[in-house]
Design a protein around this motif. Sequence first.
Motif, PDB file in Angstrom:
ATOM      1  N   SER A 101       0.820  -1.202   0.000  1.00 53.32           N
ATOM      2  CA  SER A 101       0.000   0.000   0.000  1.00 53.32           C
ATOM      3  C   SER A 101       0.865   1.268   0.000  1.00 53.32           C
ATOM      4  N   ASP A 102       2.003   1.240   0.670  1.00 51.75           N
ATOM      5  CA  ASP A 102       2.881   2.424   0.677  1.00 51.75           C
ATOM      6  C   ASP A 102       3.514   2.682  -0.691  1.00 51.75           C
ATOM      7  N   PHE A 103       3.893   1.611  -1.379  1.00 49.26           N
ATOM      8  CA  PHE A 103       4.455   1.795  -2.724  1.00 49.26           C
ATOM      9  C   PHE A 103       3.424   2.498  -3.613  1.00 49.26           C
ATOM     10  N   ILE A 104       2.199   1.984  -3.562  1.00 43.27           N
ATOM     11  CA  ILE A 104       1.167   2.531  -4.453  1.00 43.27           C
ATOM     12  C   ILE A 104       0.771   3.948  -4.034  1.00 43.27           C
ATOM     13  N   ASN A 105       0.534   4.156  -2.729  1.00 40.42           N
ATOM     14  CA  ASN A 105       0.048   5.467  -2.276  1.00 40.42           C
ATOM     15  C   ASN A 105       1.132   6.535  -2.193  1.00 40.42           C
ATOM     16  N   PHE A 106       2.336   6.121  -1.880  1.00 36.71           N
ATOM     17  CA  PHE A 106       3.386   7.126  -1.634  1.00 36.71           C
ATOM     18  C   PHE A 106       4.498   7.105  -2.700  1.00 36.71           C
TER      19      PHE A 106
ATOM     20  N   ILE B  18      10.015  -8.943  -1.616  1.00 36.95           N
ATOM     21  CA  ILE B  18       8.741  -9.475  -1.112  1.00 36.95           C
ATOM     22  C   ILE B  18       7.573  -8.633  -1.623  1.00 36.95           C
ATOM     23  N   VAL B  19       7.741  -7.321  -1.575  1.00 39.41           N
ATOM     24  CA  VAL B  19       6.633  -6.446  -1.955  1.00 39.41           C
ATOM     25  C   VAL B  19       6.406  -6.449  -3.467  1.00 39.41           C
ATOM     26  N   ALA B  20       7.500  -6.426  -4.224  1.00 36.03           N
ATOM     27  CA  ALA B  20       7.366  -6.332  -5.686  1.00 36.03           C
ATOM     28  C   ALA B  20       6.535  -7.479  -6.260  1.00 36.03           C
ATOM     29  N   ARG B  21       6.590  -8.638  -5.624  1.00 38.06           N
ATOM     30  CA  ARG B  21       5.825  -9.805  -6.113  1.00 38.06           C
ATOM     31  C   ARG B  21       4.322  -9.552  -6.053  1.00 38.06           C
ATOM     32  N   HIS B  22       3.920  -8.570  -5.251  1.00 41.25           N
ATOM     33  CA  HIS B  22       2.488  -8.319  -5.072  1.00 41.25           C
ATOM     34  C   HIS B  22       2.043  -6.984  -5.654  1.00 41.25           C
ATOM     35  N   LEU B  23       2.912  -6.343  -6.418  1.00 46.56           N
ATOM     36  CA  LEU B  23       2.537  -5.059  -7.016  1.00 46.56           C
ATOM     37  C   LEU B  23       1.987  -5.276  -8.420  1.00 46.56           C
ATOM     38  N   PRO B  24       0.865  -4.641  -8.750  1.00 49.81           N
ATOM     39  CA  PRO B  24       0.325  -4.810 -10.092  1.00 49.81           C
ATOM     40  C   PRO B  24       1.184  -4.079 -11.126  1.00 49.81           C
ATOM     41  N   LYS B  25       1.114  -4.530 -12.353  1.00 43.23           N
ATOM     42  CA  LYS B  25       1.775  -3.882 -13.494  1.00 43.23           C
ATOM     43  C   LYS B  25       3.226  -3.525 -13.205  1.00 43.23           C
ATOM     44  N   THR B  26       3.936  -4.447 -12.597  1.00 43.07           N
ATOM     45  CA  THR B  26       5.323  -4.148 -12.258  1.00 43.07           C
ATOM     46  C   THR B  26       6.237  -5.292 -12.674  1.00 43.07           C
ATOM     47  N   PHE B  27       7.230  -4.971 -13.483  1.00 41.14           N
ATOM     48  CA  PHE B  27       8.287  -5.926 -13.803  1.00 41.14           C
ATOM     49  C   PHE B  27       9.489  -5.503 -12.974  1.00 41.14           C
ATOM     50  N   PHE B  28      10.077  -6.468 -12.278  1.00 39.51           N
ATOM     51  CA  PHE B  28      11.054  -6.109 -11.261  1.00 39.51           C
ATOM     52  C   PHE B  28      12.166  -7.132 -11.244  1.00 39.51           C
ATOM     53  N   TYR B  29      13.392  -6.693 -11.276  1.00 41.58           N
ATOM     54  CA  TYR B  29      14.471  -7.667 -11.072  1.00 41.58           C
ATOM     55  C   TYR B  29      15.586  -7.077 -10.219  1.00 41.58           C
ATOM     56  N   SER B  30      16.331  -7.983  -9.585  1.00 44.15           N
ATOM     57  CA  SER B  30      17.373  -7.563  -8.646  1.00 44.15           C
ATOM     58  C   SER B  30      18.744  -7.904  -9.203  1.00 44.15           C
ATOM     59  N   PHE B  31      19.629  -6.978  -9.046  1.00 43.51           N
ATOM     60  CA  PHE B  31      20.968  -7.182  -9.580  1.00 43.51           C
ATOM     61  C   PHE B  31      22.050  -7.093  -8.509  1.00 43.51           C
ATOM     62  N   GLY B  32      21.659  -6.675  -7.322  1.00 41.99           N
ATOM     63  CA  GLY B  32      22.663  -6.464  -6.281  1.00 41.99           C
ATOM     64  C   GLY B  32      23.533  -5.276  -6.638  1.00 41.99           C
ATOM     65  N   THR B  33      24.630  -5.142  -5.905  1.00 45.33           N
ATOM     66  CA  THR B  33      25.574  -4.094  -6.263  1.00 45.33           C
ATOM     67  C   THR B  33      26.741  -4.794  -6.955  1.00 45.33           C
TER      68      THR B  33
ATOM     69  N   MET C 258       7.967   5.735   3.837  1.00 43.95           N
ATOM     70  CA  MET C 258       8.240   6.363   2.547  1.00 43.95           C
ATOM     71  C   MET C 258       7.787   7.809   2.464  1.00 43.95           C
ATOM     72  N   GLU C 259       8.436   8.517   1.545  1.00 40.32           N
ATOM     73  CA  GLU C 259       8.000   9.862   1.178  1.00 40.32           C
ATOM     74  C   GLU C 259       7.000   9.719   0.034  1.00 40.32           C
TER      75      GLU C 259
ATOM     76  N   TYR D   8       8.393  11.211   6.151  1.00 44.16           N
ATOM     77  CA  TYR D   8       8.155   9.763   6.028  1.00 44.16           C
ATOM     78  C   TYR D   8       6.834   9.412   6.687  1.00 44.16           C
ATOM     79  N   HIS D   9       5.918   8.807   5.938  1.00 43.44           N
ATOM     80  CA  HIS D   9       4.605   8.437   6.463  1.00 43.44           C
ATOM     81  C   HIS D   9       4.758   7.226   7.373  1.00 43.44           C
ATOM     82  N   THR D  10       4.407   7.419   8.638  1.00 42.12           N
ATOM     83  CA  THR D  10       4.627   6.331   9.607  1.00 42.12           C
ATOM     84  C   THR D  10       3.491   5.317   9.558  1.00 42.12           C
ATOM     85  N   HIS D  11       3.677   4.214  10.265  1.00 39.56           N
ATOM     86  CA  HIS D  11       2.641   3.191  10.441  1.00 39.56           C
ATOM     87  C   HIS D  11       2.236   3.203  11.908  1.00 39.56           C
ATOM     88  N   PRO D  12       1.282   4.067  12.283  1.00 41.99           N
ATOM     89  CA  PRO D  12       0.946   4.172  13.715  1.00 41.99           C
ATOM     90  C   PRO D  12       0.365   2.878  14.289  1.00 41.99           C
ATOM     91  N   GLU D  13      -0.071   1.985  13.395  1.00 47.15           N
ATOM     92  CA  GLU D  13      -0.591   0.691  13.877  1.00 47.15           C
ATOM     93  C   GLU D  13       0.559  -0.207  14.353  1.00 47.15           C
TER      94      GLU D  13
END
Length: 465
Positions: free
Chosen positions: A133-138, A167-182, A268-269, A276-281
């Motif tokens: 939800s933070d990726f999408i909203n923020f 973990i999050v990218a696997r659940h984001l719609p319309k997103t192609f994502f890969y990791s390369f490390g540094t 996130m901003e 940074y929007h906190t998670h008060p829960e």
Amino acid sequence: MGWQREQDKRLREFIKIIYHHHPYYHALMKKKGLKPEDFKKTSDLIKLPITYKKDVLKDPKKFVLQPKKDELKKTLGFKQKIKGLVNPGAIREQLSMEYQPTTFFSTSGRTGVPTPVFLTNYDLDKLKEYGVSDFINFAFRNAGIKKRVAQNTFPFAPHLAFWFSYIVARHLPKTFFYSFGTGRTELQADMIEKFKINILTGMPFYLKHLSEVAKDKEIKSRVKLVLLGGEGVPEGMKERIKNNLKSIGPEPVVKMTYASSEMKSVLMECAPSSGYHTHPELHYWEVVDKESLEPIGCDRPGVLVFSHLDSRGTVLLRYYTGDYVHKGITNKTCPHCGSKKPRITSDIERLVDMDKGLTSKKIKGNLVSLKTIDEVLSKFKKLKQYRVVITKKDPKDKLSMDELIIEAGIDKRVKNIKRVIQGIKNKFKAYTDITPIVKKVPSKEIYKKVMNTMKGVRVIDKRPT
Ligand SMILES: [Zn+2]
């Protein structure tokens, strides 16, 4: 303070779990004669002392919730008790998923001693839920990207940043994502063009390097959004990343995240410097005075301290982050996205000695923050790389004078090296009142040392404690 009542309620429930299943806080509460009933409001948490990283390091296992069979009955909800009577097997399995640690993340920290923070499936589910939800909203807000193609350059390691992204990218719609490390930076630069990457995520130190390589190779960039995390970012470095990419494509929006393994969460901003929007829960945040450690109200400058309100595995109460926030936490509605969640203002400095509590936070009697060091050094265009080592004149003698050594990777094209070194000395002295020792070290060597720590650690404190 719309969240106060909700947080009080959460604390009242959670403190029971902590009292019965948390070895460290159980012992502490017993010692102080405190019972769960003594914590009716989040403001009652002040009855407990601040927890430091060094406390966790002494025995990390003591900070993990470990319910014993008999004790467990005391913290089960009504529904769970009924379920336990009807189907004891199912409830056993559910509780095991909730409490059994499945993985750990660790922070390498500036002194190089990792603190393991354990997570259970319960925590990983929260990480996913809030992250999506933070990726999408923020994070994705106003970035102007329809189909997201992201290259993740966080290092492959048990660090929150990498696994959170994965973990999050696997659940984001319309997103192609890969990791390369540094690493394999030339190839990574080519991939930005080939895959038409529009989102880059990573540590500022590495993305500065990658964006420089991409610029030198003159690849075509389509990057519209850069998400930085893992370390505090000086303005100068943010600008450099932005300008490097702008010279080979559109001007990207650069947004920051604020996180630590201990938090088990990423904040996130929604717009650059929105806070940074906190998670008060999930967390209760306090701002404490950096000297007296007394809570001083949210909207004032001070050091951030948090308590978990809904977590399993490693649980921390009043945990000292060592992060100094200049404008505190604001409860005002976000002017950019309209979120009503409190925001930690974006201007955060990491105090150098966060790992050592408050025993030796001063260098030659001056409090120096990572941010100041970065701000000063990132202004030198002729300085390709740098690393700062804080040590003692006699490294074995606690009482000998502090020494601050700057390893300077100076651009090969520079002819008058002495002048650059003197310039660094003068500027550093002007900002911090400390005269550093500046040593010329090949840029490549510094880059290797900094990236070796997997966290882009540019300042190392080697003083004995
Ligand atoms: Zn916002």
